[in-house]
Write a protein that holds these residues in place. Sequence first.
Motif, PDB file in Angstrom:
ATOM      1  N   LEU A   1       0.819  -1.216   0.000  1.00 37.13           N
ATOM      2  CA  LEU A   1       0.000   0.000   0.000  1.00 37.13           C
ATOM      3  C   LEU A   1       0.854   1.269   0.000  1.00 37.13           C
ATOM      4  N   ILE A   2       1.948   1.234   0.776  1.00 34.07           N
ATOM      5  CA  ILE A   2       2.859   2.387   0.792  1.00 34.07           C
ATOM      6  C   ILE A   2       3.397   2.627  -0.628  1.00 34.07           C
ATOM      7  N   ASP A   3       3.770   1.541  -1.296  1.00 32.28           N
ATOM      8  CA  ASP A   3       4.233   1.659  -2.689  1.00 32.28           C
ATOM      9  C   ASP A   3       3.139   2.232  -3.570  1.00 32.28           C
ATOM     10  N   TYR A   4       1.922   1.758  -3.334  1.00 33.68           N
ATOM     11  CA  TYR A   4       0.776   2.230  -4.119  1.00 33.68           C
ATOM     12  C   TYR A   4       0.567   3.740  -3.918  1.00 33.68           C
ATOM     13  N   TYR A   5       0.595   4.192  -2.654  1.00 38.00           N
ATOM     14  CA  TYR A   5       0.424   5.625  -2.380  1.00 38.00           C
ATOM     15  C   TYR A   5       1.503   6.426  -3.110  1.00 38.00           C
ATOM     16  N   ARG A   6       2.715   5.928  -3.011  1.00 39.09           N
ATOM     17  CA  ARG A   6       3.839   6.658  -3.576  1.00 39.09           C
ATOM     18  C   ARG A   6       3.713   6.722  -5.094  1.00 39.09           C
ATOM     19  N   LYS A   7       3.517   5.552  -5.704  1.00 42.15           N
ATOM     20  CA  LYS A   7       3.480   5.496  -7.170  1.00 42.15           C
ATOM     21  C   LYS A   7       2.289   6.251  -7.748  1.00 42.15           C
ATOM     22  N   SER A   8       1.161   6.206  -7.047  1.00 45.06           N
ATOM     23  CA  SER A   8      -0.031   6.830  -7.625  1.00 45.06           C
ATOM     24  C   SER A   8      -0.112   8.326  -7.325  1.00 45.06           C
ATOM     25  N   SER A   9       0.826   8.838  -6.542  1.00 49.95           N
ATOM     26  CA  SER A   9       0.809  10.270  -6.217  1.00 49.95           C
ATOM     27  C   SER A   9       1.673  11.086  -7.167  1.00 49.95           C
ATOM     28  N   LYS A  10       1.549  10.778  -8.433  1.00 50.63           N
ATOM     29  CA  LYS A  10       2.356  11.520  -9.417  1.00 50.63           C
ATOM     30  C   LYS A  10       1.674  12.842  -9.735  1.00 50.63           C
ATOM     31  N   ASN A  11       2.302  13.598 -10.613  1.00 54.55           N
ATOM     32  CA  ASN A  11       1.739  14.863 -11.118  1.00 54.55           C
ATOM     33  C   ASN A  11       1.430  15.865 -10.015  1.00 54.55           C
ATOM     34  N   ILE A  12       2.331  15.998  -9.083  1.00 54.91           N
ATOM     35  CA  ILE A  12       2.114  16.943  -7.993  1.00 54.91           C
ATOM     36  C   ILE A  12       2.107  18.381  -8.498  1.00 54.91           C
ATOM     37  N   THR A  13       3.015  18.692  -9.409  1.00 54.95           N
ATOM     38  CA  THR A  13       3.089  20.058  -9.939  1.00 54.95           C
ATOM     39  C   THR A  13       1.778  20.434 -10.598  1.00 54.95           C
ATOM     40  N   GLU A  14       1.278  19.519 -11.402  1.00 53.33           N
ATOM     41  CA  GLU A  14       0.013  19.741 -12.105  1.00 53.33           C
ATOM     42  C   GLU A  14      -1.117  19.983 -11.101  1.00 53.33           C
ATOM     43  N   GLU A  15      -1.128  19.157 -10.076  1.00 53.87           N
ATOM     44  CA  GLU A  15      -2.156  19.260  -9.044  1.00 53.87           C
ATOM     45  C   GLU A  15      -2.080  20.606  -8.322  1.00 53.87           C
ATOM     46  N   LEU A  16      -0.868  21.075  -8.078  1.00 52.91           N
ATOM     47  CA  LEU A  16      -0.721  22.322  -7.331  1.00 52.91           C
ATOM     48  C   LEU A  16      -1.084  23.553  -8.154  1.00 52.91           C
ATOM     49  N   LEU A  17      -0.882  23.454  -9.476  1.00 53.39           N
ATOM     50  CA  LEU A  17      -1.186  24.597 -10.341  1.00 53.39           C
ATOM     51  C   LEU A  17      -2.672  24.887 -10.413  1.00 53.39           C
ATOM     52  N   GLU A  18      -3.446  23.820 -10.441  1.00 51.32           N
ATOM     53  CA  GLU A  18      -4.878  24.004 -10.621  1.00 51.32           C
ATOM     54  C   GLU A  18      -5.573  24.204  -9.273  1.00 51.32           C
ATOM     55  N   ASP A  19      -5.959  25.427  -8.984  1.00 49.67           N
ATOM     56  CA  ASP A  19      -6.614  25.692  -7.706  1.00 49.67           C
ATOM     57  C   ASP A  19      -8.111  25.435  -7.812  1.00 49.67           C
ATOM     58  N   ILE A  20      -8.520  24.245  -7.388  1.00 52.52           N
ATOM     59  CA  ILE A  20      -9.926  23.893  -7.503  1.00 52.52           C
ATOM     60  C   ILE A  20     -10.813  24.679  -6.535  1.00 52.52           C
ATOM     61  N   THR A  21     -10.193  25.299  -5.516  1.00 52.35           N
ATOM     62  CA  THR A  21     -11.029  26.026  -4.551  1.00 52.35           C
ATOM     63  C   THR A  21     -11.622  27.290  -5.192  1.00 52.35           C
ATOM     64  N   GLU A  22     -11.070  27.664  -6.361  1.00 54.89           N
ATOM     65  CA  GLU A  22     -11.574  28.862  -7.035  1.00 54.89           C
ATOM     66  C   GLU A  22     -13.053  28.779  -7.377  1.00 54.89           C
ATOM     67  N   LYS A  23     -13.508  27.573  -7.698  1.00 54.35           N
ATOM     68  CA  LYS A  23     -14.913  27.497  -8.097  1.00 54.35           C
ATOM     69  C   LYS A  23     -15.870  27.603  -6.907  1.00 54.35           C
ATOM     70  N   TYR A  24     -15.337  27.537  -5.692  1.00 55.84           N
ATOM     71  CA  TYR A  24     -16.182  27.656  -4.519  1.00 55.84           C
ATOM     72  C   TYR A  24     -16.280  29.098  -4.013  1.00 55.84           C
ATOM     73  N   PHE A  25     -15.328  29.932  -4.448  1.00 57.60           N
ATOM     74  CA  PHE A  25     -15.279  31.299  -3.929  1.00 57.60           C
ATOM     75  C   PHE A  25     -15.163  32.323  -5.057  1.00 57.60           C
ATOM     76  N   ASP A  26     -15.742  33.504  -4.828  1.00 57.80           N
ATOM     77  CA  ASP A  26     -15.597  34.567  -5.834  1.00 57.80           C
ATOM     78  C   ASP A  26     -14.282  35.308  -5.621  1.00 57.80           C
ATOM     79  N   ALA A  27     -14.092  36.358  -6.399  1.00 64.49           N
ATOM     80  CA  ALA A  27     -12.813  37.072  -6.369  1.00 64.49           C
ATOM     81  C   ALA A  27     -12.513  37.680  -4.988  1.00 64.49           C
TER      82      ALA A  27
END
Lengths: 82, 185
Positions: free
Chosen positions: B71-97
Amino acid sequence: MSISCKKATELVSKREEGNITLKERYQLLKHISACYLCKFFATQNKQITKSSKKYEAAVLEDNLSQAQKSKMISSILESEGV
Amino acid sequence: MTLQKNQQNLSDWVNQYSDILFRFALKRTNNEESAKDLVQETYLAAWRNVEAYDKTIPVKAWLFAILKNKLIDYYRKSSKNITEELLEDITEKYFDADGHWTKSAYPIEWKKADMESKEFYKILQKGINGLKQIQANVFVMKYLDDMSSEKICKILNITPANYWIIMHRAKIQLRSYLEKNWINQ
């Protein structure tokens, strides 16, 4: 200075991680006492993490089928050349 | 008595323990296919290392120890694309400017109290499965595996600041998912 809802939700998460400063804690409490939306958010967040811990301990009857088990055994034996 | 590398042992272990191993893995992957693969990998590793098995440990505990490593290997291997994940701020759709909740994202009061039934857990499972993989992983590692944030950062090789952003996004989305698919149903 008062904080936004976006900031307040961030502080809720920070508080759950245990690394909120005293000043932030005060800002959060002040915001929540005036904003029912963020109050809901904070309470519900707590409920979710609590339920997740119960989910971990719950016995759910998810089983593998007999066919899946047999296939598991045969593919291990096959890959190991038995 | 030494354990024999034989078919009978393997099928006994599968028949006796695969369901509990599967349930353990399913709660952590929230995905049947991944859980099944992890169980199979566990038995394969057990088969290969049967000679090294320490007989003072019950077979069940030994199998669980293998699965936890997988499972530890699974968590590690499947946690790719961190940069991509950090760029996209999904919280934006919950809040206005201005940082106020957008009307469509207003949290509502949860009157339905039941959050401990099998039906609820199925929805929770779907909600976690619907998160980005790295978000799901940090949530599960913290709240199901009860790992410290330091340990999670170490395993996933992320900074505490990034861990915190990912966890916050996981929670904000999961809350919204549960409100739509459980509370409001």
